[in-house]
Design a protein around this motif. Structure first.
Motif, PDB file in Angstrom:
ATOM      1  N   SER A   7       0.795  -1.309  -0.043  1.00  0.00           N
ATOM      2  CA  SER A   7       0.012  -0.101   0.058  1.00  0.00           C
ATOM      3  C   SER A   7       0.747   1.240   0.165  1.00  0.00           C
ATOM      4  O   SER A   7       0.245   2.400  -0.405  1.00  0.00           O
ATOM      5  N   SER A   8       2.253   1.060   0.435  1.00  0.00           N
ATOM      6  CA  SER A   8       2.966   2.393   0.258  1.00  0.00           C
ATOM      7  C   SER A   8       4.028   2.485  -1.059  1.00  0.00           C
ATOM      8  O   SER A   8       4.483   3.915  -1.024  1.00  0.00           O
ATOM      9  N   LEU A   9       3.729   1.650  -1.915  1.00  0.00           N
ATOM     10  CA  LEU A   9       4.560   1.624  -2.880  1.00  0.00           C
ATOM     11  C   LEU A   9       4.070   2.743  -3.951  1.00  0.00           C
ATOM     12  O   LEU A   9       2.887   2.647  -4.440  1.00  0.00           O
ATOM     13  N   ALA A  10       4.910   3.685  -4.150  1.00  0.00           N
ATOM     14  CA  ALA A  10       4.477   4.987  -4.844  1.00  0.00           C
ATOM     15  C   ALA A  10       4.905   5.093  -6.270  1.00  0.00           C
ATOM     16  O   ALA A  10       3.988   5.524  -7.105  1.00  0.00           O
ATOM     17  N   ASN A  11       6.082   4.366  -6.477  1.00  0.00           N
ATOM     18  CA  ASN A  11       6.477   4.282  -7.949  1.00  0.00           C
ATOM     19  C   ASN A  11       7.226   3.172  -8.127  1.00  0.00           C
ATOM     20  O   ASN A  11       7.914   2.655  -7.306  1.00  0.00           O
ATOM     21  N   ILE A  12       7.244   2.802  -9.397  1.00  0.00           N
ATOM     22  CA  ILE A  12       8.135   1.530  -9.876  1.00  0.00           C
ATOM     23  C   ILE A  12       8.702   1.434 -11.071  1.00  0.00           C
ATOM     24  O   ILE A  12       7.884   1.986 -12.034  1.00  0.00           O
ATOM     25  N   ILE A  13       9.840   1.376 -11.407  1.00  0.00           N
ATOM     26  CA  ILE A  13      10.294   1.160 -12.950  1.00  0.00           C
ATOM     27  C   ILE A  13      10.497  -0.280 -13.239  1.00  0.00           C
ATOM     28  O   ILE A  13      11.279  -0.973 -12.748  1.00  0.00           O
TER      29      ILE A  13
END
Length: 459
Positions: free
Chosen positions: A389-395
Protein backbone atom coordinates in the motif's frame (compact mmCIF):
# COMPACT_ATOMS: atom_id res chain seq x y z
CA UNK A 1 -45.52 -30.97 -16.24
CA UNK A 2 -43.21 -29.77 -13.47
CA UNK A 3 -43.92 -26.14 -12.49
CA UNK A 4 -47.03 -26.02 -14.64
CA UNK A 5 -50.42 -25.65 -12.97
CA UNK A 6 -52.75 -25.67 -15.97
CA UNK A 7 -55.48 -28.21 -16.71
CA UNK A 8 -54.18 -31.58 -17.89
CA UNK A 9 -56.04 -34.06 -20.05
CA UNK A 10 -54.72 -37.48 -21.02
CA UNK A 11 -56.05 -39.24 -24.11
CA UNK A 12 -53.21 -41.75 -24.41
CA UNK A 13 -54.10 -45.35 -23.50
CA UNK A 14 -50.55 -45.81 -22.21
CA UNK A 15 -51.17 -43.65 -19.16
CA UNK A 16 -53.81 -43.21 -16.48
CA UNK A 17 -54.80 -39.79 -15.22
CA UNK A 18 -57.12 -39.73 -12.26
CA UNK A 19 -57.65 -37.44 -9.29
CA UNK A 20 -55.01 -35.06 -10.64
CA UNK A 21 -52.33 -37.78 -10.60
CA UNK A 22 -50.66 -39.11 -13.74
CA UNK A 23 -49.58 -42.78 -13.66
CA UNK A 24 -48.18 -45.16 -16.23
CA UNK A 25 -50.62 -47.63 -17.79
CA UNK A 26 -50.67 -50.14 -14.90
CA UNK A 27 -50.33 -47.55 -12.12
CA UNK A 28 -46.96 -48.97 -11.05
CA UNK A 29 -45.30 -45.56 -11.39
CA UNK A 30 -46.33 -42.06 -10.37
CA UNK A 31 -45.27 -39.65 -13.09
CA UNK A 32 -46.84 -36.36 -12.00
CA UNK A 33 -48.73 -35.45 -8.84
CA UNK A 34 -50.72 -32.33 -9.71
CA UNK A 35 -52.87 -31.61 -6.66
CA UNK A 36 -50.79 -28.74 -5.36
CA UNK A 37 -53.12 -27.85 -2.46
CA UNK A 38 -53.39 -31.25 -0.79
CA UNK A 39 -51.69 -31.73 2.60
CA UNK A 40 -51.98 -35.51 3.02
CA UNK A 41 -51.65 -38.21 0.40
CA UNK A 42 -51.39 -42.00 0.51
CA UNK A 43 -49.67 -43.47 -2.52
CA UNK A 44 -51.64 -46.42 -3.96
CA UNK A 45 -50.35 -49.95 -3.23
CA UNK A 46 -49.96 -50.58 -6.97
CA UNK A 47 -47.04 -48.13 -7.17
CA UNK A 48 -43.50 -49.55 -7.16
CA UNK A 49 -41.71 -46.47 -8.48
CA UNK A 50 -41.98 -42.75 -7.64
CA UNK A 51 -40.85 -41.01 -10.81
CA UNK A 52 -38.39 -38.16 -11.29
CA UNK A 53 -39.88 -34.90 -9.98
CA UNK A 54 -43.23 -36.63 -9.37
CA UNK A 55 -44.08 -34.47 -6.32
CA UNK A 56 -41.73 -31.59 -7.11
CA UNK A 57 -42.82 -28.22 -5.64
CA UNK A 58 -45.90 -29.58 -3.84
CA UNK A 59 -45.54 -26.85 -1.24
CA UNK A 60 -48.68 -27.78 0.76
CA UNK A 61 -47.90 -31.47 1.10
CA UNK A 62 -47.02 -32.08 4.78
CA UNK A 63 -47.50 -35.83 5.09
CA UNK A 64 -47.20 -38.69 2.66
CA UNK A 65 -47.62 -42.44 3.07
CA UNK A 66 -45.37 -44.57 0.88
CA UNK A 67 -46.57 -48.18 0.57
CA UNK A 68 -44.34 -51.25 1.03
CA UNK A 69 -44.61 -51.93 -2.71
CA UNK A 70 -42.32 -48.99 -3.61
CA UNK A 71 -38.72 -49.95 -4.48
CA UNK A 72 -37.33 -46.70 -5.89
CA UNK A 73 -37.66 -42.96 -5.30
CA UNK A 74 -36.65 -40.99 -8.40
CA UNK A 75 -34.45 -37.94 -8.91
CA UNK A 76 -35.91 -34.85 -7.23
CA UNK A 77 -39.09 -36.79 -6.51
CA UNK A 78 -40.01 -34.56 -3.54
CA UNK A 79 -37.76 -31.57 -4.17
CA UNK A 80 -39.00 -28.30 -2.66
CA UNK A 81 -41.87 -29.96 -0.78
CA UNK A 82 -41.27 -27.34 1.89
CA UNK A 83 -44.13 -28.41 4.21
CA UNK A 84 -43.19 -32.09 4.33
CA UNK A 85 -42.17 -32.61 7.96
CA UNK A 86 -41.55 -36.34 8.28
CA UNK A 87 -41.50 -39.41 6.12
CA UNK A 88 -41.14 -43.15 6.57
CA UNK A 89 -39.39 -44.94 3.74
CA UNK A 90 -40.59 -48.56 3.57
CA UNK A 91 -38.30 -51.59 3.71
CA UNK A 92 -38.73 -52.35 0.01
CA UNK A 93 -36.97 -49.17 -1.22
CA UNK A 94 -33.47 -49.84 -2.58
CA UNK A 95 -32.57 -46.45 -4.07
CA UNK A 96 -33.14 -42.78 -3.27
CA UNK A 97 -32.54 -40.62 -6.33
CA UNK A 98 -30.47 -37.51 -6.89
CA UNK A 99 -31.92 -34.54 -5.00
CA UNK A 100 -34.92 -36.65 -3.99
CA UNK A 101 -35.74 -34.57 -0.90
CA UNK A 102 -33.65 -31.48 -1.64
CA UNK A 103 -35.17 -28.27 -0.34
CA UNK A 104 -37.63 -30.04 1.98
CA UNK A 105 -37.01 -27.35 4.55
CA UNK A 106 -39.53 -28.68 7.13
CA UNK A 107 -38.33 -32.28 7.06
CA UNK A 108 -37.08 -32.91 10.60
CA UNK A 109 -36.73 -36.68 10.67
CA UNK A 110 -36.51 -39.57 8.28
CA UNK A 111 -35.95 -43.29 8.68
CA UNK A 112 -33.87 -44.96 5.97
CA UNK A 113 -34.35 -48.75 5.97
CA UNK A 114 -31.62 -51.37 5.55
CA UNK A 115 -32.95 -52.20 2.09
CA UNK A 116 -31.55 -48.93 0.71
CA UNK A 117 -28.20 -49.47 -1.00
CA UNK A 118 -27.95 -46.21 -2.91
CA UNK A 119 -28.51 -42.61 -1.78
CA UNK A 120 -27.66 -40.37 -4.73
CA UNK A 121 -26.00 -36.97 -4.64
CA UNK A 122 -27.87 -34.09 -3.08
CA UNK A 123 -30.64 -36.40 -1.84
CA UNK A 124 -31.20 -34.35 1.33
CA UNK A 125 -29.55 -31.11 0.23
CA UNK A 126 -30.85 -28.07 2.12
CA UNK A 127 -33.19 -30.01 4.40
CA UNK A 128 -32.80 -27.20 6.87
CA UNK A 129 -34.83 -28.77 9.72
CA UNK A 130 -33.27 -32.23 9.55
CA UNK A 131 -31.59 -32.75 12.93
CA UNK A 132 -30.50 -36.39 12.93
CA UNK A 133 -30.26 -39.34 10.61
CA UNK A 134 -29.09 -42.92 10.74
CA UNK A 135 -27.52 -44.33 7.59
CA UNK A 136 -28.13 -48.08 7.20
CA UNK A 137 -25.38 -50.71 6.91
CA UNK A 138 -26.40 -51.37 3.32
CA UNK A 139 -25.04 -48.01 2.10
CA UNK A 140 -21.40 -47.95 0.92
CA UNK A 141 -21.01 -44.34 -0.20
CA UNK A 142 -22.26 -40.94 0.94
CA UNK A 143 -22.50 -39.13 -2.35
CA UNK A 144 -21.76 -35.55 -3.34
CA UNK A 145 -23.67 -32.92 -1.31
CA UNK A 146 -26.02 -35.57 0.12
CA UNK A 147 -26.51 -33.66 3.38
CA UNK A 148 -25.02 -30.30 2.37
CA UNK A 149 -26.61 -27.16 3.78
CA UNK A 150 -28.51 -29.00 6.52
CA UNK A 151 -27.84 -26.45 9.29
CA UNK A 152 -29.89 -28.29 11.95
CA UNK A 153 -28.15 -31.63 11.48
CA UNK A 154 -26.35 -32.26 14.77
CA UNK A 155 -26.09 -36.03 14.87
CA UNK A 156 -25.41 -38.67 12.27
CA UNK A 157 -24.30 -42.28 12.46
CA UNK A 158 -22.10 -43.56 9.65
CA UNK A 159 -21.95 -47.37 9.48
CA UNK A 160 -18.88 -49.54 8.89
CA UNK A 161 -20.13 -50.32 5.39
CA UNK A 162 -19.33 -46.80 4.13
CA UNK A 163 -16.04 -46.57 2.25
CA UNK A 164 -16.29 -43.08 0.74
CA UNK A 165 -17.61 -39.67 1.72
CA UNK A 166 -17.83 -37.65 -1.45
CA UNK A 167 -17.40 -33.97 -2.32
CA UNK A 168 -19.35 -31.58 -0.09
CA UNK A 169 -21.29 -34.42 1.57
CA UNK A 170 -21.77 -32.51 4.84
CA UNK A 171 -20.77 -29.02 3.68
CA UNK A 172 -22.37 -26.20 5.73
CA UNK A 173 -23.87 -28.53 8.36
CA UNK A 174 -23.28 -25.81 10.92
CA UNK A 175 -24.76 -27.68 13.91
CA UNK A 176 -22.77 -30.88 13.40
CA UNK A 177 -20.52 -30.95 16.46
CA UNK A 178 -19.33 -34.55 16.49
CA UNK A 179 -18.99 -37.32 13.96
CA UNK A 180 -17.28 -40.69 14.06
CA UNK A 181 -15.77 -41.87 10.81
CA UNK A 182 -15.47 -45.67 10.71
CA UNK A 183 -12.22 -47.38 9.71
CA UNK A 184 -13.93 -48.58 6.54
CA UNK A 185 -13.71 -45.05 5.08
CA UNK A 186 -10.86 -44.77 2.57
CA UNK A 187 -11.83 -41.56 0.76
CA UNK A 188 -13.00 -38.17 2.02
CA UNK A 189 -13.81 -35.80 -0.85
CA UNK A 190 -13.26 -32.10 -1.49
CA UNK A 191 -15.08 -29.81 0.97
CA UNK A 192 -16.74 -32.83 2.62
CA UNK A 193 -17.03 -30.99 5.96
CA UNK A 194 -16.57 -27.44 4.70
CA UNK A 195 -18.08 -24.82 7.05
CA UNK A 196 -19.17 -27.33 9.71
CA UNK A 197 -18.70 -24.54 12.21
CA UNK A 198 -19.63 -26.58 15.31
CA UNK A 199 -17.37 -29.55 14.58
CA UNK A 200 -14.82 -29.55 17.41
CA UNK A 201 -12.78 -32.70 16.83
CA UNK A 202 -12.43 -35.52 14.37
CA UNK A 203 -10.30 -38.61 13.89
CA UNK A 204 -9.40 -39.46 10.32
CA UNK A 205 -9.53 -43.23 9.69
CA UNK A 206 -6.32 -45.17 9.12
CA UNK A 207 -7.14 -46.06 5.52
CA UNK A 208 -7.53 -42.49 4.23
CA UNK A 209 -4.57 -41.49 2.04
CA UNK A 210 -5.39 -37.87 1.23
CA UNK A 211 -7.05 -34.90 2.88
CA UNK A 212 -8.57 -33.24 -0.15
CA UNK A 213 -9.18 -29.64 -1.15
CA UNK A 214 -11.18 -27.69 1.45
CA UNK A 215 -12.18 -30.84 3.36
CA UNK A 216 -12.31 -29.06 6.74
CA UNK A 217 -12.18 -25.46 5.52
CA UNK A 218 -14.16 -23.09 7.72
CA UNK A 219 -14.54 -25.56 10.62
CA UNK A 220 -14.02 -22.69 13.03
CA UNK A 221 -14.57 -24.77 16.20
CA UNK A 222 -12.20 -27.56 15.20
CA UNK A 223 -9.59 -27.62 17.96
CA UNK A 224 -8.02 -31.03 17.46
CA UNK A 225 -7.61 -33.52 14.65
CA UNK A 226 -5.73 -36.76 14.30
CA UNK A 227 -4.03 -37.43 10.97
CA UNK A 228 -2.97 -41.08 10.53
CA UNK A 229 0.25 -42.36 8.94
CA UNK A 230 -1.71 -43.43 5.86
CA UNK A 231 -2.15 -39.82 4.71
CA UNK A 232 0.33 -38.71 2.05
CA UNK A 233 -1.07 -35.32 1.05
CA UNK A 234 -2.83 -32.34 2.63
CA UNK A 235 -4.77 -30.58 -0.11
CA UNK A 236 -5.39 -26.94 -0.98
CA UNK A 237 -7.29 -25.09 1.79
CA UNK A 238 -7.73 -28.40 3.65
CA UNK A 239 -7.79 -26.66 7.05
CA UNK A 240 -8.14 -23.01 6.01
CA UNK A 241 -9.96 -20.81 8.54
CA UNK A 242 -9.97 -23.49 11.24
CA UNK A 243 -9.61 -20.68 13.73
CA UNK A 244 -9.67 -22.85 16.88
CA UNK A 245 -7.01 -25.29 15.71
CA UNK A 246 -4.08 -24.70 18.07
CA UNK A 247 -1.75 -27.54 17.11
CA UNK A 248 -1.48 -30.29 14.56
CA UNK A 249 0.85 -33.21 14.07
CA UNK A 250 1.78 -33.95 10.48
CA UNK A 251 2.88 -37.59 10.15
CA UNK A 252 6.04 -38.70 8.35
CA UNK A 253 3.91 -40.16 5.56
CA UNK A 254 2.87 -36.72 4.24
CA UNK A 255 4.76 -35.58 1.15
CA UNK A 256 2.82 -32.46 0.12
CA UNK A 257 1.08 -29.51 1.76
CA UNK A 258 -1.24 -27.67 -0.62
CA UNK A 259 -1.99 -24.01 -1.33
CA UNK A 260 -3.64 -22.21 1.63
CA UNK A 261 -3.66 -25.51 3.56
CA UNK A 262 -3.58 -23.78 6.96
CA UNK A 263 -4.45 -20.24 5.88
CA UNK A 264 -6.43 -18.33 8.50
CA UNK A 265 -5.63 -20.76 11.34
CA UNK A 266 -4.97 -17.85 13.66
CA UNK A 267 -4.84 -20.01 16.84
CA UNK A 268 -2.26 -22.41 15.42
CA UNK A 269 0.77 -21.96 17.66
CA UNK A 270 3.03 -24.79 16.55
CA UNK A 271 3.55 -27.03 13.57
CA UNK A 272 6.32 -29.41 12.60
CA UNK A 273 6.97 -30.17 8.95
CA UNK A 274 8.55 -33.64 8.67
CA UNK A 275 11.42 -34.47 6.32
CA UNK A 276 9.00 -36.52 4.20
CA UNK A 277 7.38 -33.32 2.88
CA UNK A 278 8.73 -32.44 -0.56
CA UNK A 279 6.37 -29.60 -1.56
CA UNK A 280 4.66 -26.69 0.19
CA UNK A 281 1.93 -24.65 -1.52
CA UNK A 282 1.28 -20.95 -1.94
CA UNK A 283 -0.05 -19.09 1.15
CA UNK A 284 -0.02 -22.35 3.11
CA UNK A 285 0.46 -20.45 6.38
CA UNK A 286 -1.14 -17.12 5.50
CA UNK A 287 -2.64 -15.29 8.50
CA UNK A 288 -1.40 -17.86 11.05
CA UNK A 289 -0.86 -15.02 13.50
CA UNK A 290 -0.15 -17.21 16.56
CA UNK A 291 2.46 -19.31 14.78
CA UNK A 292 5.89 -18.11 15.90
CA UNK A 293 8.23 -20.48 14.08
CA UNK A 294 8.34 -22.62 10.93
CA UNK A 295 11.21 -24.74 9.70
CA UNK A 296 11.43 -25.71 6.05
CA UNK A 297 12.51 -29.32 6.37
CA UNK A 298 15.44 -30.71 4.45
CA UNK A 299 13.23 -32.86 2.21
CA UNK A 300 11.45 -29.88 0.57
CA UNK A 301 12.32 -29.56 -3.10
CA UNK A 302 9.32 -27.57 -4.40
CA UNK A 303 7.76 -24.38 -3.08
CA UNK A 304 4.72 -23.09 -4.94
CA UNK A 305 4.31 -19.33 -4.79
CA UNK A 306 4.95 -17.89 -1.33
CA UNK A 307 3.76 -20.21 1.47
CA UNK A 308 4.68 -17.54 4.04
CA UNK A 309 2.76 -14.57 2.61
CA UNK A 310 0.86 -12.84 5.40
CA UNK A 311 2.85 -14.59 8.13
CA UNK A 312 5.43 -12.73 10.23
CA UNK A 313 6.95 -15.43 12.45
CA UNK A 314 10.53 -16.70 12.43
CA UNK A 315 11.50 -18.81 9.43
CA UNK A 316 14.25 -21.39 9.27
CA UNK A 317 15.36 -23.23 6.13
CA UNK A 318 17.07 -26.61 6.38
CA UNK A 319 16.51 -27.59 2.76
CA UNK A 320 19.59 -27.46 0.52
CA UNK A 321 17.29 -26.57 -2.38
CA UNK A 322 16.73 -23.00 -1.19
CA UNK A 323 18.71 -20.09 0.20
CA UNK A 324 17.44 -18.03 3.12
CA UNK A 325 19.48 -14.98 3.93
CA UNK A 326 18.70 -11.53 5.31
CA UNK A 327 15.06 -12.60 5.78
CA UNK A 328 14.61 -13.34 2.08
CA UNK A 329 13.92 -16.79 0.67
CA UNK A 330 15.36 -17.57 -2.77
CA UNK A 331 15.61 -20.66 -4.90
CA UNK A 332 18.92 -22.52 -4.94
CA UNK A 333 20.78 -20.24 -7.40
CA UNK A 334 19.09 -17.02 -6.20
CA UNK A 335 17.50 -16.46 -9.61
CA UNK A 336 14.03 -16.25 -8.06
CA UNK A 337 12.72 -14.40 -5.01
CA UNK A 338 10.19 -16.62 -3.27
CA UNK A 339 9.43 -14.73 -0.07
CA UNK A 340 10.50 -11.25 1.01
CA UNK A 341 10.10 -11.18 4.78
CA UNK A 342 11.47 -7.79 5.85
CA UNK A 343 8.22 -6.16 6.90
CA UNK A 344 9.44 -2.73 8.03
CA UNK A 345 11.79 -1.81 5.18
CA UNK A 346 10.88 1.16 2.96
CA UNK A 347 13.34 0.73 0.10
CA UNK A 348 14.88 -2.37 -1.45
CA UNK A 349 17.16 -3.17 -4.39
CA UNK A 350 16.61 -6.62 -5.86
CA UNK A 351 19.94 -8.46 -6.46
CA UNK A 352 21.23 -8.74 -10.04
CA UNK A 353 21.08 -12.55 -9.86
CA UNK A 354 17.27 -12.48 -9.83
CA UNK A 355 15.46 -13.17 -13.12
CA UNK A 356 12.03 -13.92 -11.68
CA UNK A 357 9.93 -12.32 -8.94
CA UNK A 358 7.80 -15.15 -7.63
CA UNK A 359 4.07 -15.28 -6.93
CA UNK A 360 3.18 -13.21 -3.84
CA UNK A 361 6.90 -12.62 -3.17
CA UNK A 362 6.38 -9.09 -1.76
CA UNK A 363 2.66 -9.41 -1.01
CA UNK A 364 1.52 -7.38 1.99
CA UNK A 365 4.80 -5.47 2.45
CA UNK A 366 2.87 -2.38 3.48
CA UNK A 367 5.94 -0.29 4.42
CA UNK A 368 7.73 -0.77 1.10
CA UNK A 369 7.58 2.54 -0.80
CA UNK A 370 10.38 2.10 -3.33
CA UNK A 371 11.86 -0.89 -5.09
CA UNK A 372 14.53 -1.24 -7.76
CA UNK A 373 14.09 -4.10 -10.22
CA UNK A 374 17.31 -5.05 -12.06
CA UNK A 375 17.53 -5.32 -15.85
CA UNK A 376 17.86 -9.11 -15.69
CA UNK A 377 14.29 -9.72 -14.40
CA UNK A 378 12.05 -11.17 -17.09
CA UNK A 379 8.85 -12.00 -15.19
CA UNK A 380 6.79 -10.53 -12.35
CA UNK A 381 4.63 -13.24 -10.81
CA UNK A 382 0.99 -13.35 -9.75
CA UNK A 383 0.28 -11.07 -6.76
CA UNK A 384 4.02 -10.29 -6.58
CA UNK A 385 3.45 -6.82 -5.08
CA UNK A 386 -0.21 -7.11 -4.10
CA UNK A 387 -1.29 -4.96 -1.14
CA UNK A 388 2.02 -3.04 -1.02
CA UNK A 389 0.00 0.00 0.00
CA UNK A 390 2.99 2.39 0.35
CA UNK A 391 4.58 1.58 -3.02
CA UNK A 392 4.46 4.93 -4.81
CA UNK A 393 6.39 4.33 -8.00
CA UNK A 394 8.17 1.56 -9.79
CA UNK A 395 10.27 1.23 -12.92
CA UNK A 396 9.83 -1.96 -14.85
CA UNK A 397 13.01 -2.72 -16.83
CA UNK A 398 13.14 -3.53 -20.56
CA UNK A 399 13.90 -7.17 -19.79
CA UNK A 400 10.43 -7.93 -18.36
CA UNK A 401 8.08 -9.77 -20.75
CA UNK A 402 5.14 -10.62 -18.47
CA UNK A 403 3.26 -9.09 -15.54
CA UNK A 404 1.20 -11.67 -13.66
CA UNK A 405 -2.37 -11.75 -12.38
CA UNK A 406 -2.95 -9.22 -9.55
CA UNK A 407 0.76 -8.32 -9.65
CA UNK A 408 0.14 -4.81 -8.27
CA UNK A 409 -3.35 -5.40 -6.87
CA UNK A 410 -4.35 -2.74 -4.31
CA UNK A 411 -1.08 -0.82 -4.48
CA UNK A 412 -3.14 2.19 -3.45
CA UNK A 413 -0.22 4.68 -3.44
CA UNK A 414 1.05 3.79 -6.91
CA UNK A 415 0.46 6.90 -9.00
CA UNK A 416 2.31 6.14 -12.23
CA UNK A 417 4.02 3.27 -13.94
CA UNK A 418 5.89 2.86 -17.20
CA UNK A 419 5.49 -0.43 -19.01
CA UNK A 420 8.37 -1.08 -21.45
CA UNK A 421 8.06 -2.38 -25.02
CA UNK A 422 9.37 -5.78 -23.93
CA UNK A 423 6.13 -6.63 -22.09
CA UNK A 424 3.74 -8.80 -24.14
CA UNK A 425 1.15 -9.77 -21.50
CA UNK A 426 -0.49 -8.23 -18.45
CA UNK A 427 -2.55 -10.59 -16.29
CA UNK A 428 -6.03 -10.38 -14.79
CA UNK A 429 -6.49 -7.63 -12.17
CA UNK A 430 -2.81 -6.70 -12.49
CA UNK A 431 -3.45 -3.09 -11.42
CA UNK A 432 -6.90 -3.54 -9.90
CA UNK A 433 -7.49 -1.31 -6.87
CA UNK A 434 -4.60 1.04 -7.64
CA UNK A 435 -6.76 3.98 -6.65
CA UNK A 436 -3.99 6.60 -7.06
CA UNK A 437 -2.87 5.46 -10.51
CA UNK A 438 -3.65 8.29 -12.94
CA UNK A 439 -1.24 7.67 -15.80
CA UNK A 440 -0.10 4.59 -17.66
CA UNK A 441 1.31 3.99 -21.12
CA UNK A 442 0.54 0.67 -22.79
CA UNK A 443 3.27 -0.37 -25.25
CA UNK A 444 2.70 -1.56 -28.82
CA UNK A 445 4.30 -4.89 -27.93
CA UNK A 446 1.37 -5.86 -25.72
CA UNK A 447 -0.73 -8.71 -27.14
CA UNK A 448 -2.79 -9.63 -24.08
CA UNK A 449 -4.51 -7.59 -21.35
CA UNK A 450 -6.35 -9.67 -18.76
CA UNK A 451 -9.80 -9.24 -17.26
CA UNK A 452 -10.32 -6.36 -14.78
CA UNK A 453 -6.71 -5.25 -15.27
CA UNK A 454 -7.45 -1.65 -14.29
CA UNK A 455 -10.61 -2.19 -12.27
CA UNK A 456 -10.93 0.26 -9.38
CA UNK A 457 -8.32 2.67 -10.75
CA UNK A 458 -10.51 5.58 -9.73
CA UNK A 459 -7.89 8.25 -10.50
Amino acid sequence: FVDWDGKLECLSPDFIYEDDVLFNENKSKIISFRNKNIELYAIPDSVISIGDRAFSNCHSLSNIVIPDSVTSIGDRAFTQCCSLSNIVIPDGVTSIGEGAFSGCSSLSSIVIPNSVTSIEKGAFYSCRSLSSIVIPDSVTSIEQATFANCPSLSHIVIPNSVTSIEKGAFSRCSSLSHIVLPDSVTCIGDSAFNDCRSLSNIVIPNNVTSIEKGTFSGCSSLSSIFIPDSVTSIGDSAFSNCRSLSSISIPDSVTSIGDCAFSGCDSLSSIFIPDSVTSIGDSAFNDCSSLKFISISKGVICINGNPFAGWNGKLECLSPNFIYEDNILYNKDKSKIISFRIQNIESYVIPDSVTSIGDSAFSGCSSLSNIVIPACVISIGDSAFSCCSSLANIIIPDSVTSIGNSAFYRCSSLSSIFIPDSVTSIGDSAFSGCSSLFNIVIPNSLTSIGNSTFSGCSS
